[in-house]
Write an enzyme that holds these catalytic residues in place. Structure first.
Site, short mmCIF file in Angstrom:
data_model
loop_
_atom_site.label_atom_id
_atom_site.label_comp_id
_atom_site.label_asym_id
_atom_site.label_seq_id
_atom_site.Cartn_x
_atom_site.Cartn_y
_atom_site.Cartn_z
N LYS A 1 0.85 -1.20 0.00
CA LYS A 1 0.00 0.00 0.00
C LYS A 1 0.88 1.25 0.00
O LYS A 1 2.08 1.17 0.24
CB LYS A 1 -0.92 -0.01 1.22
CG LYS A 1 -0.19 -0.01 2.56
CD LYS A 1 -1.16 -0.15 3.73
CE LYS A 1 -0.40 -0.15 5.05
NZ LYS A 1 -1.31 -0.26 6.21
N TYR B 1 13.65 32.02 8.07
CA TYR B 1 12.44 32.70 8.54
C TYR B 1 12.40 32.79 10.06
O TYR B 1 12.82 31.87 10.77
CB TYR B 1 11.20 31.96 8.05
CG TYR B 1 10.96 32.08 6.56
CD1 TYR B 1 10.64 33.29 5.98
CD2 TYR B 1 11.05 30.95 5.74
CE1 TYR B 1 10.41 33.40 4.62
CE2 TYR B 1 10.82 31.05 4.37
CZ TYR B 1 10.50 32.28 3.82
OH TYR B 1 10.28 32.38 2.47
#
EC number: 5.1.1.10
Length: 409
Positions: free
Chosen positions: A75, A301
């Protein structure tokens, strides 16, 4: 399928039918990985080791010793490793069963030439189930209502649908019938009574990677399956009982039953003590350039890091949009030329900065290992999980589904 072919197919479908094609999941690649030239031009990429994967399959098969069937859980596009990349190894090693989540994964498995048992390991939507009939896929059923709806779909197509009944034995409360109540047991009996559904397996899924918790859930599963087999008058010899994920398969051998569903272990994601399993994925990037900045400058930042000395900072061409999350801000490390160097400043959308002041050999174009090994150094599973606060699969499934993948060795 390469992007250009996907785009062409979509355009033709739109011209011919007036509608865009519908996918249950994004189209997955059938190619044997991105070529080396493309990787060199990528900002970040994933390397998948075929030899590690095949080693892990053989190691697991030897441990099972023919007593339990191996079902390879692929999966999330083979846990981010790429179904198109891993299926040749799955077929070469004689794995008899593959488990998927989406119809697109099922399509790639069948297109790879795999003719063995194919199982979906989550509940499908009704439209998915109907579309999935073309892949000869066994489906999960966990309620009488869903069973009746699935039965009607199978009848409409003149088919008998093979199903695995999920039981909520371990308390996952996700897919399974609640056999701890009499109403739930009645519901389970109703599921066995559908004309166009053939019950081929009973299963559960363990909620916690803890040996005692697994054994408790296993005891409940054994009692509940015994009851159901007796009261529904099922033929035990024609049923597959399965419960074990990778953890239970390796750590609680009595949970293996008739079949095991292993995903993480195939790719080397096991408990630390299981060093015989090899990591099949590495996550890499490049140094774009190296810059010099004076002491006192802030980095990134929000000014979360201040340089304590005149520094050389390497600009790395990867960020949180590529799956290298902001949680690694001022905490993570990477490898460059075998040197372990710290992430400084906030991880940006497409860029991160690392301090290479002590390593004058670092320069633009150098390979960067974000996860994996390089020249004797390693960025480990344990450190990534500790910083991220979650299982490593929470990271590597995103890396693999966000970046080009290449098959190595």
């Amino acid at each position: 399928m390469p992007f250009r072919r996907t785009l062409l197919a979509a355009s033709l479908a739109l011209l011919i039918t007036g509608q865009a094609p519908l996918y249950a999941a994004p189209p997955l690649s059938m190619d044997n990985g991105t070529n080396t030239l493309t990787v060199q031009n990528s900002n970040a990429w994933v390397e998948v080791s075929a030899s590690a994967l095949q080693h892990n399959i053989r190691t697991l098969q030897a441990e099972l010793a023919g007593k339990s069937k191996l079902c390879a859980v692929l999966k999330a596009d083979a846990y981010g490793h790429g179904i198109g990349l891993v299926m040749p190894s799955i077929i070469a090693q004689g794995v008899p069963c593959v488990a998927v989540a989406s119809n697109e994964e099922a399509r790639v498995v069948r297109a790879s030439g795999f003719t063995g048992q194919l199982v979906r390991v989550r509940l499908a939507s009704l439209s998915e189930l109907e579309d999935g009939l073309q892949y000869d896929m066994e489906e999960l059923v966990g309620s009488a209502e869903f069973a009746r709806q699935a039965d009607a779909i199978a009848a409409r197509h003149g088919k008998t649908l093979r199903i695995h009944m999920a039981l909520n034995s371990s308390g996952m409360s996700r897919n399974g019938v609640e056999m701890a109540t009499w109403s739930g047991r009645g519901e389970a009996l109703q599921i066995t009574d559908q004309k166009h559904l053939k019950l081929v397996a009973l299963m559960t899924h363990f909620a916690v990677e803890d040996k005692d918790d697994v054994r408790k859930g296993l005891a409940a599963f054994n009692e509940q399956t015994d009851w159901l087999i007796k009261h529904a008058r099922l033929d035990r010899s024609k049923l597959t009982l399965h419960a074990a994920n990778s953890f239970a398969t390796l750590e609680v051998p009595e949970a293996r039953l008739d079949m095991v569903r292993t995903g993480g272990a195939l790719f080397g994601d096991t408990v630390p003590a299981r060093t015989e399993y090899k990591r099949a994925m590495q996550f890499k990037s490049h140094v774009a350039a190296v810059h010099s900045y004076p002491a006192g400058n802030t980095v990134g930042y929000d000014r979360t890091f201040t340089l304590a000395r005149d520094s050389r900072l390497a600009n790395i061409t990867v960020g949180y949009s590529d799956g290298y999350r902001r949680v690694f801000t001022n905490k993570g490390h990477v490898l460059i030329n075998g040197h372990r160097v710290p992430v400084v400043g906030k991880v940006s959308m497409n860029t991160l900065m690392v301090d290479v002041t002590d390593f004058p050999d670092v320069k633009g174009g150098n390979e960067v290992v974000l996860f994996g090994k390089q020249a004797g150094g390693e960025i480990t599973q344990a450190e990534m999980e500790e910083i991220n606060g979650a299982l490593l699969a929470d990271l590597y499934t995103v890396w693999g589904n966000s970046n080009p993948k290449i098959l190595v060795d």
